[in-house]
Design a protein around this motif. Structure first.
Motif, mmCIF file in Angstrom:
data_model
loop_
_atom_site.group_PDB
_atom_site.id
_atom_site.type_symbol
_atom_site.label_atom_id
_atom_site.label_comp_id
_atom_site.label_asym_id
_atom_site.label_seq_id
_atom_site.Cartn_x
_atom_site.Cartn_y
_atom_site.Cartn_z
ATOM 1 N N LEU A 160 0.841 -1.196 0.000
ATOM 2 C CA LEU A 160 0.000 0.000 0.000
ATOM 3 C C LEU A 160 0.876 1.246 0.000
ATOM 4 O O LEU A 160 1.678 1.452 0.917
ATOM 5 C CB LEU A 160 -0.916 0.011 1.222
ATOM 6 C CG LEU A 160 -1.893 -1.158 1.352
ATOM 7 C CD1 LEU A 160 -2.683 -1.036 2.651
ATOM 8 C CD2 LEU A 160 -2.831 -1.211 0.153
ATOM 9 N N ASP A 161 0.688 2.084 -1.011
ATOM 10 C CA ASP A 161 1.467 3.312 -1.157
ATOM 11 C C ASP A 161 0.604 4.517 -0.787
ATOM 12 O O ASP A 161 -0.276 4.914 -1.545
ATOM 13 C CB ASP A 161 1.963 3.430 -2.604
ATOM 14 C CG ASP A 161 2.891 4.611 -2.809
ATOM 15 O OD1 ASP A 161 3.350 5.195 -1.813
ATOM 16 O OD2 ASP A 161 3.167 4.956 -3.979
ATOM 17 N N GLU A 162 0.839 5.079 0.387
ATOM 18 C CA GLU A 162 0.132 6.273 0.867
ATOM 19 C C GLU A 162 -1.395 6.132 0.770
ATOM 20 O O GLU A 162 -2.077 6.975 0.184
ATOM 21 C CB GLU A 162 0.585 7.506 0.079
ATOM 22 C CG GLU A 162 2.077 7.821 0.189
ATOM 23 C CD GLU A 162 2.454 8.446 1.527
ATOM 24 O OE1 GLU A 162 1.548 8.690 2.352
ATOM 25 O OE2 GLU A 162 3.649 8.670 1.749
ATOM 26 N N PRO A 163 -1.969 5.089 1.364
ATOM 27 C CA PRO A 163 -3.413 4.859 1.197
ATOM 28 C C PRO A 163 -4.298 5.873 1.916
ATOM 29 O O PRO A 163 -5.496 5.960 1.606
ATOM 30 C CB PRO A 163 -3.613 3.457 1.776
ATOM 31 C CG PRO A 163 -2.512 3.317 2.779
ATOM 32 C CD PRO A 163 -1.343 4.032 2.174
ATOM 33 N N THR A 164 -3.756 6.624 2.876
ATOM 34 C CA THR A 164 -4.597 7.568 3.609
ATOM 35 C C THR A 164 -4.327 9.022 3.241
ATOM 36 O O THR A 164 -4.915 9.927 3.846
ATOM 37 C CB THR A 164 -4.407 7.401 5.132
ATOM 38 O OG1 THR A 164 -3.015 7.591 5.461
ATOM 39 C CG2 THR A 164 -4.848 6.021 5.577
#
Length: 260
Positions: free
Chosen positions: A170-174
């Motif tokens: 997950l790359d910067e999901p938030t």
């Protein structure tokens, strides 16, 4: 199931983007990967997803060395990635997006000759998977363009997790989400891990990393400079490792303050 990188290095011309990186994630574990811009996080993610090959080093899955020459090969080994662009088709509905590239055809002539999709089977699969992960989407029939940013991120993560057997990247999901949407995505990440999938979580949001991660690896200038137990950290201390204000002696696991 586990995934490990051993002595991974990657150079671009004369620039060392990664130098002898050792890193691992186990089934059901959320591992944070943090560092300042240019630390090498994206390069490592691309190597793990098969989008980029290392200059040297090895990737090991369950004790067996593997080579991810393409993202398709990585997915065959149970490793999937969700990047910041999410790779969603806004004009299509949730079911169609869930099955992009993996569409299910009808049986018989209608499927083999006319290539007609088995929409009922696809729809049933999506409803089942979203229920399993306890996602919060208004409908599987709504077009993605009508979903909020958090709902789109939820869809992208749920889709990848449903096709993933080993590790989810997950790359910067938030990033760029509101507080409530961030909370929903973090809860989903926790549920993905509880299903037995290992998660590698890249983020600049320290509070989010500390909220869901079991362990955290700190990258600086292409090297892993610390491996930390997230339960023993606060945001200020973690930032200290990222900036180099706190240094970990990885040979003895003793910590010392950098007096420079």
């Amino acid at each position: 199931m586990s995934l490990e990188v051993r002595e991974i290095s990657r150079t671009f011309g004369g620039v060392n983007a990664l130098s002898n990186v050792n890193f691992d994630v186990k089934a059901g574990e959320v591992v944070g990967l943090v560092g300042d811009n240019g630390a090498g996080k994206s390069t490592l993610l691309k190597i793990l997803s098969g989008a980029l090959q290392p200059t040297s080093g090895h990737i090991v899955a369950d004790g067996e060395e593997v080579t991810f020459t393409t993202p398709h090969v990585a997915r065959e080994h149970g490793v999937s990635a969700v990047y910041q662009d999410l790779a969603l088709a806004p004009q299509r509905d949730v079911v169609s997006n869930f099955f992009l590239g993996k569409e299910v055809l009808r049986t018989g002539v209608s499927g083999t000759v006319f290539r007609r999709l088995d929409r009922p089977a696809m729809r049933s699969k999506v409803i089942s998977e979203l229920a399993r992960l306890k996602t919060n989407l208004p409908s599987v029939d709504v077009e993605v363009r009508n979903l909020s940013g958090g709902q789109r991120q939820t869809l992208a993560i749920a889709r990848a997790a449903s096709w993933c057997e080993r590790v989810l990247l997950l790359d910067e999901p938030t990033s760029a989400l509101g507080v409530a949407q961030q909370a929903e995505v973090l809860q989903l990440i926790t549920r993905v891990a509880e299903s037995g999938i290992g998660v590698i979580f890249i983020s600049h949001q320290m509070k989010d990393v500390l909220a869901v991660c079991d362990r955290i690896f700190v990258l600086r200038l292409g090297r892993i400079v610390a491996e930390l137990d997230a339960r023993e950290l606060d945001a200020e201390t973690l930032i200290g490792y990222i900036t180099g204000a706190i240094v970990q002696d990885r040979s003895s696991e003793n910590l010392e303050r950098n007096t420079l």
